[in-house]
Scaffold this active site. Sequence first.
Site, PDB file in Angstrom:
ATOM      1  N   ASP A 258       0.873  -1.173   0.000  1.00 20.15           N
ATOM      2  CA  ASP A 258       0.000   0.000   0.000  1.00 20.15           C
ATOM      3  C   ASP A 258       0.904   1.215   0.000  1.00 20.15           C
ATOM      4  O   ASP A 258       1.812   1.310   0.820  1.00 20.15           O
ATOM      5  CB  ASP A 258      -0.922   0.014   1.223  1.00 20.15           C
TER       6      ASP A 258
ATOM      7  N   ASP B 100      -0.052   4.256   0.566  1.00 21.69           N
ATOM      8  CA  ASP B 100      -0.599   5.349   1.370  1.00 21.69           C
ATOM      9  C   ASP B 100      -0.050   5.388   2.780  1.00 21.69           C
ATOM     10  O   ASP B 100       0.347   4.373   3.345  1.00 21.69           O
ATOM     11  CB  ASP B 100      -2.121   5.202   1.471  1.00 21.69           C
TER      12      ASP B 100
ATOM     13  N   VAL C 190       0.761  -0.925  -7.307  1.00 25.14           N
ATOM     14  CA  VAL C 190       0.833  -1.893  -8.410  1.00 25.14           C
ATOM     15  C   VAL C 190       0.616  -1.148  -9.727  1.00 25.14           C
ATOM     16  O   VAL C 190      -0.188  -0.239  -9.801  1.00 25.14           O
ATOM     17  CB  VAL C 190      -0.209  -3.023  -8.246  1.00 25.14           C
TER      18      VAL C 190
ATOM     19  N   ASP D 101      -9.213   0.737  -3.972  1.00 21.77           N
ATOM     20  CA  ASP D 101     -10.269   1.741  -3.971  1.00 21.77           C
ATOM     21  C   ASP D 101     -10.467   2.371  -5.350  1.00 21.77           C
ATOM     22  O   ASP D 101     -11.105   3.384  -5.471  1.00 21.77           O
ATOM     23  CB  ASP D 101      -9.965   2.825  -2.929  1.00 21.77           C
ATOM     24  N   ASN D 102      -9.877   1.786  -6.386  1.00 21.60           N
ATOM     25  CA  ASN D 102     -10.081   2.388  -7.707  1.00 21.60           C
ATOM     26  C   ASN D 102     -10.109   1.324  -8.801  1.00 21.60           C
ATOM     27  O   ASN D 102      -9.513   0.256  -8.674  1.00 21.60           O
ATOM     28  CB  ASN D 102      -9.010   3.442  -7.998  1.00 21.60           C
TER      29      ASN D 102
ATOM     30  N   CYS E  73     -22.905  22.111 -21.336  1.00 17.63           N
ATOM     31  CA  CYS E  73     -23.629  23.390 -21.393  1.00 17.63           C
ATOM     32  C   CYS E  73     -24.492  23.580 -20.150  1.00 17.63           C
ATOM     33  O   CYS E  73     -24.744  24.707 -19.738  1.00 17.63           O
ATOM     34  CB  CYS E  73     -24.465  23.497 -22.657  1.00 17.63           C
TER      35      CYS E  73
END
Lengths: 278, 1012
Positions: free
Chosen positions: B465, B467, B515, B539-540, B595
């Site tokens: 990880d 983080d 990764v 988480d993605n 728009c």
Amino acid sequence: MSVSPATMRRLMRELTELKNDPPEGIRVVTNEENMLDVTGIIEGPEGTPYAGGYFKVRFEFTPEFPAAPPKCWFATKIFHPNVSSQGEICVNTLKKDWKSTYGIGHILVTVKCLLIFPNPESALDEEAGRLLLEDYESYCSRAKLITNVHATPRTRPPEFETPAPVNPEEGDSIPPSTAVAPLPGDPLPLPIPPSVSPRKSAPPTPIAHPLQPSLSNTITNSLATSTSNKERVTPMPLSTANSNVSGTSDMTTAKAGKRSAATGHSGIEKRKKALKRL
Amino acid sequence: MSDTANPATKMDIDEAEIDEGLYSRQLYVLGHEAMKKMAASNVLIVGLNGLGAEIAKNVCLAGVKSVTLYDPEPVTLQDLSSQYLLREEDIGKPRAAATLPRLSELNAYVPVRNLGGRSGQEISVDMIRPFQVVVLCNASYEKQLEINDWTHPNGVHFISAEARGLFGSVFNDFGPKFTCVDTTGEQALTGMIVSVDKDKEGLVTCLDEARHGLEDGDFVTFTEVQGMEELNGCKPRKISVKGPYTFTIGDTSGFGDYTRGGIFHQVKMPKIIEFKSLRESLKSPEFFITDFAKFDHPATLHAGFQALSQFRKQHQRLPRARNAEDAAALVSLAKKIDADADEKVLTELAYQATGDLSPITAVIGGFVAQEVLKACSAKFHPMVQHMYFDSLESLPSTLPTEEDCKPIGSRHDGQIAVFGKQFQEKIASHRQFLVGAGAIGCEMLKNWSMMGLATGPDAKIQVTDLDTIEKSNLNRQFLFRPKDLGKFKSEVAGAAVSEMNPALKGHIICKQEPVGQSTENVFNDDFFAALDGVTNALDNVAARQYMDQRCILYEKPLLESGTMGTKGNVQVVIPHLTESYSSSQDPPEKQTLSCTVKNFPNAITHTIEWARQEFDAMFVKPIESVNQYLSEPNYLENSLKYSGQQRELVEQIVSYLVTSRPLTFEECIVWARLQFEEKFNNAIRQLLHSLPKDHLTTSGQPFWSGPKRAPDPLAFNSSDPTHLGFIIAAANLHAYNYGLRGETDPNAFKKVADSVIVPEFTPRSGVKIQITENDPVDQAASDSNDSNDLVKKLPPPSSLAGFRLTPVEFEKDDDTNHHIDFITAASNLRALNYKIPVADRHSTKQIAGKIIPAIATTTTLVVGLVCLELYKIIDGKRKLEEYKNGFVNLALPFFGFSEPIAAAKNKFGNTEWTLWDRIEFNNDPTLKEFIQWFRSTHELDVTMVSQGVSMLWSSFTDKKKSAERLPMKFSKLVEHVSKRPIPPHTKHLLVEVMLMDDEGEDVEVPFILVRI
């Protein structure tokens, strides 16, 4: 950015198809180094103030593609109600009406339709939107001006010079499941809302006197040769972004029908061409 | 006796204040109102085995007024099978007392108390009076009835739960009249309407753009209706759905005539739920089904769990593991309660009764904790009324013997009782790669440590990880403590679970590499060769897809899971059996038309998106352009070639570098004040100039109607906190760009802002450049002359050597950096322009920061389900129907399981293949050899070859290039086209081809592995 092999395969198929049998007035420029770097070129349709121009549309694919639409914007300046000064394009196909079966070709055809039938109701450039509604002549002049200054090269982009590698008569074999054509069972976009009616005051009739006769003539001629065997784009002049898409779908469906009908012998032609290049 | 080991109890806790930093993600699940109710609830948990500890952990993390424990029985070695808050040195101490210190570390806002008691002393009615919620874990039915007989009429919410082997049971009784204020947790729906009929059953028609999404029986009220004004702010009216765009609202015949406009708003009505007491419910139970494939299990287990309680009373012990005699006794007891009960299931229940599995306590514990929160907060629909769960499919294909299941005096005896010693050894030698050590990762490691995964001599758990730990993580990533803030997640998590089960010490390898392609030197062939499987805790989508591809390449099973609020899912990917993660995709969120964002917002999400774009357009992009201009030679020439925005870009650089460059903070305030004028006044006046309020469309309809809301300019007022809020945030961010010191005293801003002289606005006229057909070329010339003149205003980069501006990097979780403040203020000011109801900072932050709501209960449950699948992977099951993909929503509640989808079979020639197959080439062939191989072996012609994102060759590659490339070896070819060297650790290339057969048909083949 990495995309899955399945997505890569799909892009490969689409790009091959767009190279071999591009929709009328549309070409793609690819980058060998990075296949995700795709630029479409749309030839300004005849009879619109964009005629004579070649408009680059850039694509950016996210990891969610094809579930989510690619980012897509004009890299050539254009005066158009549905295109912002940053080049963003306001069209439902690229946002809420996106379907994963749509592809690069579908988007480019949709954007081309938008050049023919701008939709002032969903204006990104409100000035262009108002002009289109109130003063069609001024809108045309200004759009032509911007086309001349920013979108008209001295020579045609080379992509449009080489005719499609296959004899148009033969067509090109495209499996019915390819991305450009919605799947047969795919529901067409929403029905036309009852509150809107076809635009009457400013029909996009061809302009009788082209701005630069010589240039326009050249284009008309070459267009005629390269597209004589293909259906003309004839979407209905409806006034919402939705409706524009609906026109597009009809057209691509018709085209896909033609293509699948041609499947069988045409591919051999393509293969031979491919082999010759070896 | 009552003791407390929590510093927070010494503080005066203000119930009205909720720590938004800590509870950020959970607040988006539960909301402030529910959390305030929770902060007034005292919860008692009786029975601190693994299940009780899991419930207590989640309730503590969620935040209630207090948690009290009761369990005076001594800790045994067997408790350590699933009770991760206990250690070997706690054996012999009272369970509650030994658990308390580790539980109270989890949330400083929640005091944890011990009710005390002596061994052998059971909980009694007089002890439970002060609590709002009482949870009994693994208690006998006699005890449950005794307690419930009192709680039912006395307004105390009662839950009993039990976990035995691969079985679990939950019973809820929140009293005879429980009011649930929000049964789904979904956002109240709202939408624009275009007509309301005057009728006995008034029909409402919505704008054609969006389905209303309502269901029969929902309630709505209205705003902004013109004509039929009686509807505005009316009492909620019950609807019945007539179609996706229509519904009726009852009698409208006495109302005025509808003319136009209007917005419907769904009103969530409280629901009253009548719970039966346990005594009544045992006789006529209502089952909550968790798996429709096992619809008959609840009734069987309803009898089975009661029989188990009787057995325990008769024998003073539970049935022995896989003992036929005890099982027969249990079956006969159960048959007396329900003659139709399934003997096979009952026998397994008896066999596994002494079993204690961490994954099951996680599933039941996560579920029960959410029920506790429902009881406290009245948020979400409680489970009615009995829930029975089992995961019998997790048993090994070869069942263990009675001998194999006997306790061996190990902390894993609870697991051995179910799976046997031999299987325990398999678990101990299993090697997993855990990708992510966040919420899912922490729960996973906890379960794995209890299971004894990879504790064998040569086994390792790999964790990565990138983080570090942040405050908002502490609310659910329960292995982290405030002292760990800023440290790497993988390291802290690895250390924490090695302490839970010391046998893991030295068996967890922690990494910080993300990764992806850039780390394939770390996560290389050798790395994957030493793995038995991969577990995603990501988480993605991008990283999930990447790991999916790696698992396909290396043919490793993949366990995939995710949560969003109270929703969660589990997917099992088994090589050569199931489809892969990427085979199916969730539909992404529908995007908003540009728009709509730019000119026609009609909802707060549109103004927030606009504000987020403005944030980039004011504090990020121009700053980057300036820096590029200063650092890259020929930046203007190069970038201008490609864009149609030459003028805009140069203007921007001139403005940020020359004309508007501030030297003092006061100048930043002036700049902010002028920005206010530009964004919320001038731009709106310009739009209204082009499209006046009375503008008609060509069909004669008012242009500004339906989804187009006519805006009004805002006049700056420094006493309005939203106006001033914008100035404060914008000035500070502008100052940050220039390295100037900021300021937060509102008075300073007020004074300067009020003194700014704002130039009078004159709209740009659309026909300002009156174009005639005679002078287009002049115009063109003047356009480019303009930018040339502008460029002259720019100082040459050399004159500013070393000078750079600082772009702002958007960070949603820092409450002092003005980022969310700016977005909230800008969004709300624009909302005021368009008369859209404004949103508070908290809701704005979620939308602008794309924050995914999260709560520990869901994660715990989902990870429990993942580990139940892991047992199957360890066993090496090869049948599709033995695996289960799961979907849960704790709010409803809902459980759904399905068999994984088989990998789709394709065919080329006579060869059947799936996504798991591949064609391998050895020895780095040349492109020519490659193409010829397909021709000679399969009679297929290659039309395109690609590797990564590079297109190596295609039928439209020109002759010269083809001639050059065909003799190249693949490694050479890839370097040639990608213009990048192949990293030295790369031993093979993944290649995709397009092929055509002799009929001219496209032929799909497996992916291609070229070894170099």
